[in-house]
Design a protein around this motif. Structure first.
Motif: not given
Length: 102
Positions: A36-55
């Motif tokens: 659906k996101a591909f067809q609508l050219h909508r961004q999705m969360l591909l990879n979540t934060a880790n390390g310092t940003v996750h904290g």
């Protein structure tokens, strides 16, 4: 990246390879949402934060959650010590209706 922090959330429009990977890993719901996101050219969360940003993200979440708990606690304390809490509204309503009837 400008602050020198590593590994924040990665958002992008899914590719056909992303959809195929989701199907290969037997994740049909993810494949459908990515499609659906591909067809609508909508961004999705591909990879979540880790390390310092996750904290930092976790600290921000728990800060907001604790802020909500403290707000509710504050409201309860105000209610507990308010003199209006002890007014019997049923008696007040009956007194008022008796005064207006006469």
């Amino acid at each position: 990246e400008t602050l020198g922090l590593c590994c924040r959330n990665v958002w992008q429009v899914p590719t056909l390879d992303d959809i195929a990977t989701a199907e290969k890993k037997h994740m049909p719901n993810s494949a459908i949402e990515a499609s659906k996101a591909f067809q609508l050219h909508r961004q999705m969360l591909l990879n979540t934060a880790n390390g310092t940003v996750h904290g930092i993200t976790k600290a921000a979440y728990w800060g907001e959650a604790l802020g909500g708990v403290f707000m509710v606690t504050s409201l309860l304390a105000i209610w507990w010590y308010a003199p209006q809490r002890h007014i019997d509204l049923v008696d007040e309503v009956f007194k008022h209706s008796e005064e207006t009837d006469s």
